[in-house]
Structure formats: C-alpha cells, structure tokens
Enzyme design. Structure first.
Site, PDB file in Angstrom:
ATOM      1  N   GLY A  52       0.823  -1.218   0.000  1.00  0.00           N
ATOM      2  CA  GLY A  52       0.000   0.000   0.000  1.00  0.00           C
ATOM      3  C   GLY A  52       0.849   1.257   0.000  1.00  0.00           C
ATOM      4  CB  CYS A  90      -0.487   5.724  -2.438  1.00  0.00           C
ATOM      5  SG  CYS A  90      -1.965   6.032  -3.382  1.00  0.00           S
ATOM      6  N   GLY A 139       0.269  24.116  -1.499  1.00  0.00           N
ATOM      7  CA  GLY A 139       0.370  23.138  -2.584  1.00  0.00           C
ATOM      8  C   GLY A 139      -0.730  22.092  -2.451  1.00  0.00           C
ATOM      9  CB  ILE A 170      -0.254  18.113   1.376  1.00  0.00           C
ATOM     10  CG1 ILE A 170       0.188  16.847   0.638  1.00  0.00           C
ATOM     11  CG2 ILE A 170      -0.607  17.827   2.834  1.00  0.00           C
ATOM     12  CD1 ILE A 170       1.391  16.140   1.241  1.00  0.00           C
ATOM     13  CB  ALA A 208       1.517  20.748   3.600  1.00  0.00           C
ATOM     14  N   GLY A 247       6.239  20.203   0.843  1.00  0.00           N
ATOM     15  CA  GLY A 247       6.907  19.313  -0.099  1.00  0.00           C
ATOM     16  C   GLY A 247       7.414  18.047   0.567  1.00  0.00           C
ATOM     17  NE  ARG A 248       5.454  12.510   0.302  1.00  0.00           N
ATOM     18  CZ  ARG A 248       5.146  11.950   1.476  1.00  0.00           C
ATOM     19  NH1 ARG A 248       4.488  12.651   2.394  1.00  0.00           N
ATOM     20  NH2 ARG A 248       5.489  10.698   1.738  1.00  0.00           N
ATOM     21  CG  HIS A 253     -27.077  17.580 -23.500  1.00  0.00           C
ATOM     22  ND1 HIS A 253     -26.350  18.708 -23.185  1.00  0.00           N
ATOM     23  CD2 HIS A 253     -28.389  17.892 -23.326  1.00  0.00           C
ATOM     24  CE1 HIS A 253     -27.180  19.671 -22.845  1.00  0.00           C
ATOM     25  NE2 HIS A 253     -28.431  19.206 -22.899  1.00  0.00           N
TER      26      HIS A 253
HETATM   27  P1  FAD Z   1       5.422   5.157  -1.441  1.00  0.00           P
HETATM   28  O1  FAD Z   1       3.969   5.089  -1.641  1.00  0.00           O
HETATM   29  O2  FAD Z   1       6.000   6.271  -0.640  1.00  0.00           O
HETATM   30  O3  FAD Z   1       5.834   3.767  -0.808  1.00  0.00           O
HETATM   31  C1  FAD Z   1       7.137   3.506  -0.411  1.00  0.00           C
HETATM   32  C2  FAD Z   1       7.105   2.365   0.581  1.00  0.00           C
HETATM   33  O4  FAD Z   1       8.438   1.910   0.777  1.00  0.00           O
HETATM   34  C3  FAD Z   1       6.590   2.771   1.955  1.00  0.00           C
HETATM   35  O5  FAD Z   1       5.651   1.832   2.417  1.00  0.00           O
HETATM   36  C4  FAD Z   1       7.840   2.761   2.820  1.00  0.00           C
HETATM   37  O6  FAD Z   1       7.575   2.442   4.180  1.00  0.00           O
HETATM   38  C5  FAD Z   1       8.622   1.643   2.148  1.00  0.00           C
HETATM   39  N1  FAD Z   1      10.062   1.661   2.430  1.00  0.00           N
HETATM   40  C6  FAD Z   1      10.896   2.712   2.479  1.00  0.00           C
HETATM   41  N2  FAD Z   1      12.149   2.310   2.756  1.00  0.00           N
HETATM   42  C7  FAD Z   1      12.093   0.962   2.877  1.00  0.00           C
HETATM   43  C8  FAD Z   1      13.065  -0.044   3.151  1.00  0.00           C
HETATM   44  N3  FAD Z   1      14.343   0.247   3.349  1.00  0.00           N
HETATM   45  N4  FAD Z   1      12.649  -1.333   3.215  1.00  0.00           N
HETATM   46  C9  FAD Z   1      11.342  -1.664   3.021  1.00  0.00           C
HETATM   47  N5  FAD Z   1      10.403  -0.749   2.739  1.00  0.00           N
HETATM   48  C10 FAD Z   1      10.766   0.541   2.671  1.00  0.00           C
HETATM   49  N6  FAD Z   1      -0.655  10.921  -5.383  1.00  0.00           N
HETATM   50  C11 FAD Z   1      -1.621  10.818  -6.306  1.00  0.00           C
HETATM   51  O7  FAD Z   1      -1.342  10.413  -7.445  1.00  0.00           O
HETATM   52  N7  FAD Z   1      -2.926  11.130  -6.012  1.00  0.00           N
HETATM   53  C12 FAD Z   1      -3.284  11.574  -4.787  1.00  0.00           C
HETATM   54  O8  FAD Z   1      -4.448  11.852  -4.562  1.00  0.00           O
HETATM   55  C13 FAD Z   1      -2.285  11.705  -3.801  1.00  0.00           C
HETATM   56  N8  FAD Z   1      -2.603  12.139  -2.566  1.00  0.00           N
HETATM   57  C14 FAD Z   1      -1.622  12.223  -1.620  1.00  0.00           C
HETATM   58  C15 FAD Z   1      -1.963  12.691  -0.355  1.00  0.00           C
HETATM   59  C16 FAD Z   1      -0.989  12.784   0.627  1.00  0.00           C
HETATM   60  C17 FAD Z   1      -1.372  13.284   2.001  1.00  0.00           C
HETATM   61  C18 FAD Z   1       0.346  12.392   0.346  1.00  0.00           C
HETATM   62  C19 FAD Z   1       1.400  12.461   1.404  1.00  0.00           C
HETATM   63  C20 FAD Z   1       0.700  11.948  -0.907  1.00  0.00           C
HETATM   64  C21 FAD Z   1      -0.278  11.866  -1.908  1.00  0.00           C
HETATM   65  N9  FAD Z   1       0.022  11.442  -3.195  1.00  0.00           N
HETATM   66  C22 FAD Z   1      -0.954  11.353  -4.144  1.00  0.00           C
HETATM   67  C23 FAD Z   1       1.384  11.060  -3.566  1.00  0.00           C
HETATM   68  C24 FAD Z   1       1.519   9.524  -3.559  1.00  0.00           C
HETATM   69  O9  FAD Z   1       1.204   9.046  -2.278  1.00  0.00           O
HETATM   70  C25 FAD Z   1       2.942   9.134  -3.929  1.00  0.00           C
HETATM   71  O10 FAD Z   1       3.302   9.718  -5.156  1.00  0.00           O
HETATM   72  C26 FAD Z   1       3.044   7.635  -4.066  1.00  0.00           C
HETATM   73  O11 FAD Z   1       2.684   6.986  -2.867  1.00  0.00           O
HETATM   74  C27 FAD Z   1       4.461   7.228  -4.439  1.00  0.00           C
HETATM   75  O12 FAD Z   1       4.526   5.852  -4.552  1.00  0.00           O
HETATM   76  P2  FAD Z   1       5.896   5.064  -4.326  1.00  0.00           P
HETATM   77  O13 FAD Z   1       5.607   3.661  -4.664  1.00  0.00           O
HETATM   78  O14 FAD Z   1       6.981   5.763  -5.039  1.00  0.00           O
HETATM   79  O15 FAD Z   1       6.238   5.201  -2.797  1.00  0.00           O
HETATM   80  P1  NAD Z   2       3.798  20.791  -2.926  1.00  0.00           P
HETATM   81  O1  NAD Z   2       5.102  20.887  -3.593  1.00  0.00           O
HETATM   82  O2  NAD Z   2       2.616  20.420  -3.703  1.00  0.00           O
HETATM   83  O3  NAD Z   2       3.451  22.192  -2.243  1.00  0.00           O
HETATM   84  C1  NAD Z   2       4.298  22.785  -1.311  1.00  0.00           C
HETATM   85  C2  NAD Z   2       3.959  24.262  -1.268  1.00  0.00           C
HETATM   86  O4  NAD Z   2       4.610  24.836  -0.165  1.00  0.00           O
HETATM   87  C3  NAD Z   2       4.423  25.023  -2.508  1.00  0.00           C
HETATM   88  O5  NAD Z   2       3.368  25.809  -2.971  1.00  0.00           O
HETATM   89  C4  NAD Z   2       5.589  25.844  -2.002  1.00  0.00           C
HETATM   90  O6  NAD Z   2       5.756  27.052  -2.703  1.00  0.00           O
HETATM   91  C5  NAD Z   2       5.193  26.064  -0.561  1.00  0.00           C
HETATM   92  N1  NAD Z   2       6.290  26.311   0.368  1.00  0.00           N
HETATM   93  C6  NAD Z   2       7.506  25.717   0.395  1.00  0.00           C
HETATM   94  N2  NAD Z   2       8.210  26.175   1.452  1.00  0.00           N
HETATM   95  C7  NAD Z   2       7.417  27.040   2.111  1.00  0.00           C
HETATM   96  C8  NAD Z   2       7.569  27.820   3.292  1.00  0.00           C
HETATM   97  N3  NAD Z   2       8.692  27.772   4.014  1.00  0.00           N
HETATM   98  N4  NAD Z   2       6.549  28.613   3.676  1.00  0.00           N
HETATM   99  C9  NAD Z   2       5.399  28.673   2.944  1.00  0.00           C
HETATM  100  N5  NAD Z   2       5.196  27.951   1.831  1.00  0.00           N
HETATM  101  C10 NAD Z   2       6.188  27.134   1.424  1.00  0.00           C
HETATM  102  O7  NAD Z   2       4.033  19.822  -1.685  1.00  0.00           O
HETATM  103  P2  NAD Z   2       2.998  19.117  -0.709  1.00  0.00           P
HETATM  104  O8  NAD Z   2       1.707  19.832  -0.693  1.00  0.00           O
HETATM  105  O9  NAD Z   2       3.736  18.910   0.565  1.00  0.00           O
HETATM  106  O10 NAD Z   2       2.783  17.713  -1.390  1.00  0.00           O
HETATM  107  C11 NAD Z   2       3.922  16.894  -1.689  1.00  0.00           C
HETATM  108  C12 NAD Z   2       3.681  16.124  -2.928  1.00  0.00           C
HETATM  109  O11 NAD Z   2       2.772  15.064  -2.678  1.00  0.00           O
HETATM  110  C13 NAD Z   2       3.026  16.926  -4.040  1.00  0.00           C
HETATM  111  O12 NAD Z   2       3.966  17.674  -4.777  1.00  0.00           O
HETATM  112  C14 NAD Z   2       2.401  15.870  -4.866  1.00  0.00           C
HETATM  113  O13 NAD Z   2       3.377  15.353  -5.738  1.00  0.00           O
HETATM  114  C15 NAD Z   2       2.015  14.816  -3.845  1.00  0.00           C
HETATM  115  N6  NAD Z   2       0.572  14.934  -3.545  1.00  0.00           N
HETATM  116  C16 NAD Z   2      -0.307  14.739  -4.552  1.00  0.00           C
HETATM  117  C17 NAD Z   2      -1.654  14.856  -4.314  1.00  0.00           C
HETATM  118  C18 NAD Z   2      -2.609  14.638  -5.448  1.00  0.00           C
HETATM  119  O14 NAD Z   2      -2.204  14.074  -6.454  1.00  0.00           O
HETATM  120  N7  NAD Z   2      -3.857  15.059  -5.325  1.00  0.00           N
HETATM  121  C19 NAD Z   2      -2.123  15.171  -3.051  1.00  0.00           C
HETATM  122  C20 NAD Z   2      -1.200  15.362  -2.039  1.00  0.00           C
HETATM  123  C21 NAD Z   2       0.147  15.237  -2.296  1.00  0.00           C
END
Ligand code: FAD
Ligand code: NAD
Length: 471
Positions: free
Chosen positions: A40, A43, A183, A185, A269, A271-272, A444
């Site tokens: 999982g 995500c 952004g 989140i 929130a 960035g990551r 439509h």
């Molecule tokens: P991840 O989903 O991050 O999975 C990585 C996994 O690897 C984790 O379970 C971690 O514990 C595991 N791991 C790490 N290191 C190790 C290790 N050494 N050994 C074993 N396991 C390990 N994206 C969208 O497209 N739509 C959305 O609506 C959306 N909403 C989001 C909302 C939030 C609040 C957040 C934080 C992110 C959201 N995203 C969304 C982004 C999305 O979650 C990520 O882009 C996606 O999960 C990336 O997938 P991944 O497989 O690269 O890694």
């Molecule tokens: P983000 O990059 O989307 O947004 C971060 C925002 O914070 C930007 O607008 C940036 O200018 C601002 N910022 C950076 N430093 C700052 C500071 N010191 N003070 C004020 N503002 C500041 O990052 P996020 O919202 O943390 O999400 C991380 C990533 O997770 C996203 O880029 C996206 O790839 C993924 N995500 C996707 C979805 C989706 O697909 N619906 C939902 C959630 C997260």
C-alpha cells in the site's frame, strides 16, 4: 532465513506493488518487501486514500450546508470524529487487505520488514520481531518513496505541529489551524479541516497557490477557498514556531514584514523528500542527484545494471499513477521487452472542491518556453450540467498547436475535474486534434461536453458561447 528470487521489490507503495504484480504476471519469481502488514505504501496508508476519504466527507458536509440554497435544510451537520476516523481507517484496511490478497493470489512472496542492500545482487530484511532474512536477487526495483519535508524553522518536534501523516489521523479538530504551504497537501487537508470546523489560515511562500498550475485554473479554487478559510496569505513564510500553552506561537514573514500569531495547531506541507537513504546503497553504483533523487534512465535502470528505481524516489511529479507507470516500464525492461518511460501527458489532480486538473503542456509552460500556442476556453457558466449542479464556477481549456491543431495540453477547474481530465490524457497521447475532439459526440447534459465545446471554441463555433474566431 536465506532465499533467492528473480526480482526483489523494495517498498510496497503504488510503484512497488505495481512492479511486483506485473513481474509475477509475466512469470517471474518475485519478493516484495515493506514494513507494513500489507502492500500500500504512503498512497494507501497515509496519502491518497485516507485524504480522499476525508475530502469526500468534507464535500458532503459543505453540500449539506449549501443545500439550504436549494430549499433543503438538513440542519447543521453533527460531527462524530471517532466514527469519521474509523470509517477512513476501515476504507484503508479494506484496500490494503485487498492488495495483500492480490499479492498472494499471484504467488508474490511478501516479506514484512525493512530492507538494506548488501551488494548489487543481495539484500537483508529485518523484521520488527528481530528476525533477519537474506535475499539474493537477479534484479531489484527500489520503490522506497518519499517522506514529508520540514526544513529550517518548520522542524519543531511537537505534537502541535503536524505533518500530513499526523493530520490524516485527525488527532483533533483544532479551533485554529495554520497550514504552511499552499500546494497539493496544504489545500486538500486545509479544506478538510475547514469543512470540519477549524478556522484555517494558509500561508504560501510564492505569489500564488499551487505553483505550476495555470493561474486561471487556480483562480477558480482560490475563490472558494478564500471563503472557506480564515485567511490565505501569499508571499508569506514562517520564520519561527514556538510552543505556547496548548498551541503554537508563529512568526510570519510577509510582504509587510514580520508579525506574530497564535494557532492551536500547525500543519506543515511544504513538499516531500525522497527516501534515498536506503542502507547499503553505497555498496552499489546507484547514483543520486543534488536533491537526493535516485538517477535513472528511460527504462528506470540505475547506474547499477541489476537495480532499477521508480516512483517518488526518482523525482517529480510525486504522484501514484506516475510511480505505477514507471514500475510497469521497469518490469518490462527486466523482461527484455521494448519499453521506455516517455509520457506526453501525466495528469495532475488537486482534489479540492472544486478540483483542479491538468495534463500535458500548460499555458504557463508554453509562454515560458516561447512556444506559439492557441488557448481555447469554455466557461462552465455556459454548461447546463454545471448550472444544474449549482457549480457554474469552472473552466475547461485546451492548449493547441495552431498549425497542426493538435491538442498539447488540457486544464480543467471545476467539480469533478479529476475524472474529466482522463479524456484530455487520451486525446494528447493519441495525438488528437481539436477537430477530433469537436467531432466526438459527448453525452448531454454532462460536464464532459465542456471538452468538446472548448474544441468548438477554438473554431469559433461553440453552441453555448458566442466567441467568433479571431484569426
Ligand atoms: P510510497 O507510496 O512512498 O511507498 C514507499 C514504501 O516503501 C513505503 O511503504 C515505505 O515504508 C517503504 N520503504 C521505504 N524504505 C524501505 C526499506 N528500506 N525497506 C522496506 N520498505 C521501505 N498521489 C496521487 O497520485 N494522487 C493523490 O491523490 C495523492 N494524494 C496524496 C496525499 C498525501 C497526504 C500524500 C502524502 C501523498 C499523496 N500522493 C498522491 C502522492 C503519492 O502518495 C505518492 O506519489 C506515491 O505513494 C508514491 O509511490 P511510491 O511507490 O513511489 O512510494
Ligand atoms: P507541494 O510541492 O505540492 O506544495 C508545497 C507548497 O509549499 C508550494 O506551494 C511551495 O511554494 C510552498 N512552500 C515551500 N516552502 C514554504 C515555506 N517555508 N513557507 C510557505 N510555503 C512554502 O508539496 P505538498 O503539498 O507537501 O505535497 C507533496 C507532494 O505530494 C506533491 O507535490 C504531490 O506530488 C504529492 N501529492 C499529490 C496529491 C494529489 O495528487 N492530489 C495530493 C497530495 C500530495
């Protein structure tokens, strides 16, 4: 325990499990490693899924309030946070449990634990109960994902300062919440807490919300968010966070200098960052760039020929569907198929209310690159479906190459934009022209007609807006 496998997948998110499942479907022996009891990743456990469950509730709460305007009064929604939390957790458990079943049906060996590389063809997996397994592999796919960033003054270790993982647990519904970062989140979770009753203030460092998206699309959601939030402060950052009673005292630095405010809770929130600090990576030739992303080629192969990497670990956009697509490319490359990662359109959807979605070339990008494009826009006020949903605020736009009339980009802001954008992806990937889109009969009355009508706008003959063609 010592075992060997053809493909070891490290990380069980949308990149990792998509890779493991396809490799198994192609007949390979596969081991998938993650710390969670089921696949999982971020995500499903602490990202896309829990946030979408909460956003659904937020939308229902808001619509219940708005229904008064349509002559239906449900009264003020009464909130049971414990029930809300457990419904969200049940949804997550159902989905991750389903992935666990799919994994075993395919014969994937699932190792619950943390992996470290011990060389280019071996890894060690340590489980929480102290067990250690040694794993030999022909190929590995790294899919370790990313984690929230908390740079400089935002790194206060306090239960009053939340990251997205904590906010999704709904520890409480604070009276006042500061969201740092406008952004994905910040806006999604900020909307959830605003709908649940918090007074939400959003601070964004840049001059606009959702940097990267076209301004006309952002304007649609910004208007509604402006009403739902206490304040949205642009060109503002946080220079200090200090615990203060049961809250946090925050120093904000904006256009007019510094000011202090107190909030009950703060959600960071901004960035990551990639989880590229996988132990043992230095025993391989896998390289990282200056931001920590693992460097890969078009097939997602790292500099170590046996090791591939996908998902958030290898760069932007950090989206689940990008991770899964890369995963399938990597597995096909391992299988010896001709495959390369070269999408023309990766859709982006911000699941606020209304949603904002785009794919392909944005207008902003086209202007920055000096590319000659024509933009055709259809305002949702002219859509029968949008008006009867009482959601006339919206826009659908096409970014078109004038000579070939090919659609290079699509942007949509409005309710349900996240579902509608898929048509834009298909159009761009299939090399469709504005005529192709115009000539496809759309049902439509639906919001999908706004795509067809924006193609008609390009030719100056949209039925529902009068906009004669200029050229
Ligand atoms: P991840 O989903 O991050 O999975 C990585 C996994 O690897 C984790 O379970 C971690 O514990 C595991 N791991 C790490 N290191 C190790 C290790 N050494 N050994 C074993 N396991 C390990 N994206 C969208 O497209 N739509 C959305 O609506 C959306 N909403 C989001 C909302 C939030 C609040 C957040 C934080 C992110 C959201 N995203 C969304 C982004 C999305 O979650 C990520 O882009 C996606 O999960 C990336 O997938 P991944 O497989 O690269 O890694
Ligand atoms: P983000 O990059 O989307 O947004 C971060 C925002 O914070 C930007 O607008 C940036 O200018 C601002 N910022 C950076 N430093 C700052 C500071 N010191 N003070 C004020 N503002 C500041 O990052 P996020 O919202 O943390 O999400 C991380 C990533 O997770 C996203 O880029 C996206 O790839 C993924 N995500 C996707 C979805 C989706 O697909 N619906 C939902 C959630 C997260």
């Amino acid at each position: 325990m010592t075992s060997s496998t053809q493909v070891a997948v490290i990380g069980g998110g949308p990149g990792g499990y998509a890779a493991a499942f396809l490799a198994a479907d192609l007949g390979m022996r596969v081991t998938l490693v993650d710390e969670a009891p089921n696949p999982g990743g971020v995500c499903l456990y602490r990202g896309c899924m829990p946030s979408k469950a909460l956003l659904h509730v937020a939308k229902v709460v808001t619509e219940a309030r708005e229904a008064r305007h349509w002559g239906v009064d449900f009264g003020e929604p009464a909130l049971d946070v414990d029930r809300l939390r457990s419904w969200k957790d049940e949804s997550v458990a159902r989905l991750t449990g389903g992935l666990g079943q799919l994994s075993s049906q395919r014969g994937v060996t699932y190792l619950q634990g943390r992996a470290e590389l011990t060389g280019p063809t071996s890894a060690r997996v340590s489980s929480a109960d102290g067990g250690v397994a040694t794993l030999g592999f022909e190929h590995a796919i790294l899919a370790t994902g990313s984690r929230p960033a908390a740079p400089g003054p935002l790194a206060l270790d306090s239960d009053r300062v939340w990251d997205s993982t904590r906010a999704l647990e709904i520890p409480s519904v604070p009276e006042s919440l500061l969201v740092v970062g406008g952004g994905y989140i910040g806006l999604e979770l900020g909307s959830v807490y605003a709908a649940l009753g918090s007074k939400v203030t959003v601070v964004e460092m840049t001059a606009g919300l959702l940097p990267g998206a076209d301004r006309d699309l952002v304007a649609v959601v910004a208007r509604r968010l402006g009403r739902a939030c206490e304040a949205v402060l642009l060109e503002t950052t946080v220079t200090a966070l200090v615990e203060d009673g049961d809250g946090v005292s925050v120093t904000l630095k904006g256009r007019d200098g510094e000011s202090a405010q107190r909030f009950d809770r703060v959600l960071v929130a901004v960035g990551r960052v990639p989880n590229s600090d996988v132990p043992g990576l230095d025993l391989t030739a896998v390289g990282r760039d200056s931001r920590g992303f693992v460097v890969v080629d078009g097939q997602r192969r790292t500099a170590e020929p046996t090791i591939f990497a996908v998902g958030d670990l290898v760069g932007e956009p950090m989206l689940a569907h990008k991770a899964s697509h890369e995963a399938r490319i990597a597995v096909e490359a391992i299988a010896g198929h001709k495959a390369v990662f070269e999408p023309a359109a990766i859709p982006a959807v911000v699941f606020t209310d209304p949603e904002v979605a785009w794919c392909g070339l944005t207008e902003t990008q086209a202007r920055a690159e000096g590319r000659a494009v024509e933009v055709a826009k259809f305002p949702w006020g002219a859509s029968g479906r949008a008006v009867t949903l009482d959601r006339p605020a919206g826009v659908t736009k096409l970014v078109i190459e004038p000579e070939s009339e090919r659609i290079l980009g699509v942007g949509i802001a409005g309710t349900g934009a996240g579902e509608l954008i898929a048509e834009g992806v298909v159009a761009i990937e299939m090399g469709a022209t504005a005529s192709d889109l115009r000539l496809c009969i759309h049902p439509h009355p639906t919001l999908s007609e706004t795509l067809m009508e924006s193609a008609e706008v390009f030719f100056g003959r949209s039925t529902h807006v009068y906009r004669p063609r200029k050229r």
